[in-house]
Enzyme design. Structure first.
Site, mmCIF file in Angstrom:
data_model
loop_
_atom_site.group_PDB
_atom_site.id
_atom_site.type_symbol
_atom_site.label_atom_id
_atom_site.label_comp_id
_atom_site.label_asym_id
_atom_site.label_seq_id
_atom_site.Cartn_x
_atom_site.Cartn_y
_atom_site.Cartn_z
ATOM 1 N N PRO A 11 -3.270 2.184 -7.158
ATOM 2 C CA PRO A 11 -2.908 2.885 -5.929
ATOM 3 C C PRO A 11 -2.210 2.011 -4.890
ATOM 4 O O PRO A 11 -2.513 0.826 -4.756
ATOM 5 C CB PRO A 11 -4.261 3.363 -5.391
ATOM 6 C CG PRO A 11 -5.255 2.421 -5.974
ATOM 7 C CD PRO A 11 -4.718 2.076 -7.337
ATOM 8 N N ASN A 12 -1.275 2.641 -4.219
ATOM 9 C CA ASN A 12 -0.518 2.070 -3.088
ATOM 10 C C ASN A 12 0.555 1.076 -3.518
ATOM 11 O O ASN A 12 1.343 0.630 -2.679
ATOM 12 C CB ASN A 12 -1.458 1.415 -2.053
ATOM 13 C CG ASN A 12 -2.489 2.401 -1.529
ATOM 14 O OD1 ASN A 12 -2.122 3.495 -1.112
ATOM 15 N ND2 ASN A 12 -3.765 2.055 -1.579
ATOM 16 N N ARG A 19 4.909 -2.239 2.304
ATOM 17 C CA ARG A 19 3.467 -2.354 2.527
ATOM 18 C C ARG A 19 3.077 -3.812 2.807
ATOM 19 O O ARG A 19 3.236 -4.670 1.918
ATOM 20 C CB ARG A 19 2.745 -1.878 1.257
ATOM 21 C CG ARG A 19 1.253 -2.037 1.317
ATOM 22 C CD ARG A 19 0.616 -1.812 -0.054
ATOM 23 N NE ARG A 19 -0.819 -1.974 0.039
ATOM 24 C CZ ARG A 19 -1.600 -2.198 -1.003
ATOM 25 N NH1 ARG A 19 -1.089 -2.279 -2.219
ATOM 26 N NH2 ARG A 19 -2.895 -2.334 -0.823
ATOM 27 N N TYR A 24 2.060 -8.955 0.475
ATOM 28 C CA TYR A 24 2.539 -8.551 -0.853
ATOM 29 C C TYR A 24 4.010 -8.870 -1.124
ATOM 30 O O TYR A 24 4.493 -8.620 -2.221
ATOM 31 C CB TYR A 24 2.280 -7.048 -1.051
ATOM 32 C CG TYR A 24 0.806 -6.699 -1.013
ATOM 33 C CD1 TYR A 24 -0.082 -7.219 -1.949
ATOM 34 C CD2 TYR A 24 0.290 -5.864 -0.021
ATOM 35 C CE1 TYR A 24 -1.438 -6.930 -1.907
ATOM 36 C CE2 TYR A 24 -1.072 -5.554 0.017
ATOM 37 C CZ TYR A 24 -1.923 -6.101 -0.923
ATOM 38 O OH TYR A 24 -3.266 -5.809 -0.886
ATOM 39 N N ASN A 75 -2.318 -4.207 -12.957
ATOM 40 C CA ASN A 75 -2.694 -4.499 -11.577
ATOM 41 C C ASN A 75 -3.465 -3.263 -11.100
ATOM 42 O O ASN A 75 -2.855 -2.277 -10.684
ATOM 43 C CB ASN A 75 -1.462 -4.745 -10.698
ATOM 44 C CG ASN A 75 -1.870 -5.116 -9.280
ATOM 45 O OD1 ASN A 75 -3.021 -4.932 -8.878
ATOM 46 N ND2 ASN A 75 -0.927 -5.642 -8.515
ATOM 47 N N ALA A 78 -6.676 -1.526 -5.643
ATOM 48 C CA ALA A 78 -8.018 -1.369 -5.046
ATOM 49 C C ALA A 78 -9.080 -0.984 -6.087
ATOM 50 O O ALA A 78 -10.264 -1.307 -5.909
ATOM 51 C CB ALA A 78 -7.968 -0.322 -3.940
ATOM 52 N N GLU A 99 -5.213 -9.000 -16.397
ATOM 53 C CA GLU A 99 -5.280 -8.467 -15.026
ATOM 54 C C GLU A 99 -4.352 -9.295 -14.144
ATOM 55 O O GLU A 99 -4.361 -10.526 -14.230
ATOM 56 C CB GLU A 99 -6.731 -8.567 -14.544
ATOM 57 C CG GLU A 99 -6.943 -8.112 -13.115
ATOM 58 C CD GLU A 99 -8.409 -8.284 -12.671
ATOM 59 O OE1 GLU A 99 -9.327 -8.277 -13.530
ATOM 60 O OE2 GLU A 99 -8.612 -8.447 -11.460
ATOM 61 N N HIS A 101 -2.642 -9.723 -10.042
ATOM 62 C CA HIS A 101 -2.579 -9.351 -8.625
ATOM 63 C C HIS A 101 -1.466 -10.147 -7.972
ATOM 64 O O HIS A 101 -1.306 -11.343 -8.251
ATOM 65 C CB HIS A 101 -3.895 -9.664 -7.901
ATOM 66 C CG HIS A 101 -5.047 -8.917 -8.480
ATOM 67 N ND1 HIS A 101 -5.277 -7.596 -8.216
ATOM 68 C CD2 HIS A 101 -6.006 -9.306 -9.350
ATOM 69 C CE1 HIS A 101 -6.347 -7.199 -8.901
ATOM 70 N NE2 HIS A 101 -6.793 -8.219 -9.609
ATOM 71 N N LEU A 102 -0.762 -9.496 -7.077
ATOM 72 C CA LEU A 102 0.304 -10.179 -6.346
ATOM 73 C C LEU A 102 -0.283 -11.230 -5.409
ATOM 74 O O LEU A 102 0.202 -12.362 -5.328
ATOM 75 C CB LEU A 102 1.106 -9.153 -5.534
ATOM 76 C CG LEU A 102 1.869 -8.136 -6.386
ATOM 77 C CD1 LEU A 102 2.156 -6.887 -5.577
ATOM 78 C CD2 LEU A 102 3.149 -8.750 -6.919
ATOM 79 N N ARG A 108 -8.863 -13.770 0.311
ATOM 80 C CA ARG A 108 -8.895 -12.614 1.219
ATOM 81 C C ARG A 108 -10.331 -12.138 1.457
ATOM 82 O O ARG A 108 -11.278 -12.894 1.240
ATOM 83 C CB ARG A 108 -7.986 -11.522 0.637
ATOM 84 C CG ARG A 108 -6.549 -12.016 0.450
ATOM 85 C CD ARG A 108 -5.648 -10.961 -0.114
ATOM 86 N NE ARG A 108 -5.551 -9.822 0.785
ATOM 87 C CZ ARG A 108 -5.092 -8.616 0.413
ATOM 88 N NH1 ARG A 108 -4.685 -8.431 -0.834
ATOM 89 N NH2 ARG A 108 -5.035 -7.627 1.276
#
Ligand code: DQA
Length: 148
Positions: A11-12, A19, A24, A75, A78, A99, A101-102, A108
């Site tokens: 999502p997103n 964004r 990102y 990816n 969330a 897996e 992630h950017l 974080r």
């Protein structure tokens, strides 16, 4: 025979480019699709690319990979931190999973530090921006070459 890697985005991620660019980057999902296509071509892999904001659609797409694809680069966005269903679907299809992630999720908020997917993945790449997708696909090419 060309082997297919399913590249999934949660999502997103359709909003990439606008964004939270400080987190990102400025590349769009279309840019990442193109990067994956080129990396696939250079490494003899067919790429199937999919993004959704609907968890059920992601589950259906994961199920569709069984017996058809050689691996899944995902990816989960969330859903990484929330979804037992995504993890169970990935485990059910019995394909190697990477897996990606950017952002560096470990730098974080604490809620991003846990991944439901990581324990069933071959490996996790994070914090390298879109380059992580390239590295993930290159690793699949390496894995598939070394298979008997
Ligand atoms: C993300 C990291 C997740 O924590 C977040 O929810 C995302 C994107 C990344 O690529 O850095 O949507 O997966």
């Amino acid at each position: 025979m060309t082997q297919t890697i399913l590249v999934l985005n949660g999502p997103n991620l359709n909003l990439l480019g606008t964004r939270e660019p400080a987190t990102y980057g400025s590349e769009t999902l279309a840019d990442i699709t193109e990067l994956c296509r080129c990396t696939g071509e250079a490494n003899g892999l067919e790429i199937e690319f999919f993004q959704t904001n609907h968890e059920g659609e992601l589950l259906d797409r994961i199920h569709s990979a069984r017996g058809r694809c050689a691996g899944i680069l995902i990816n989960p966005a969330a859903w990484t931190h929330t979804s037992v269903a995504v993890r169970d679907a990935l485990a059910a299809v019995e394909l190697p999973v990477i897996e990606v992630h950017l952002s560096n999720v470990h730098k974080r908020e604490a809620f991003r530090h846990y991944s439901y997917v990581a324990p069933i993945a071959v490996g996790v790449i994070c914090g390298l921006g879109s380059h992580g997708y390239r590295l993930g696909l290159e690793h699949f090419a390496h894995l598939l070459k070394s298979r008997p």
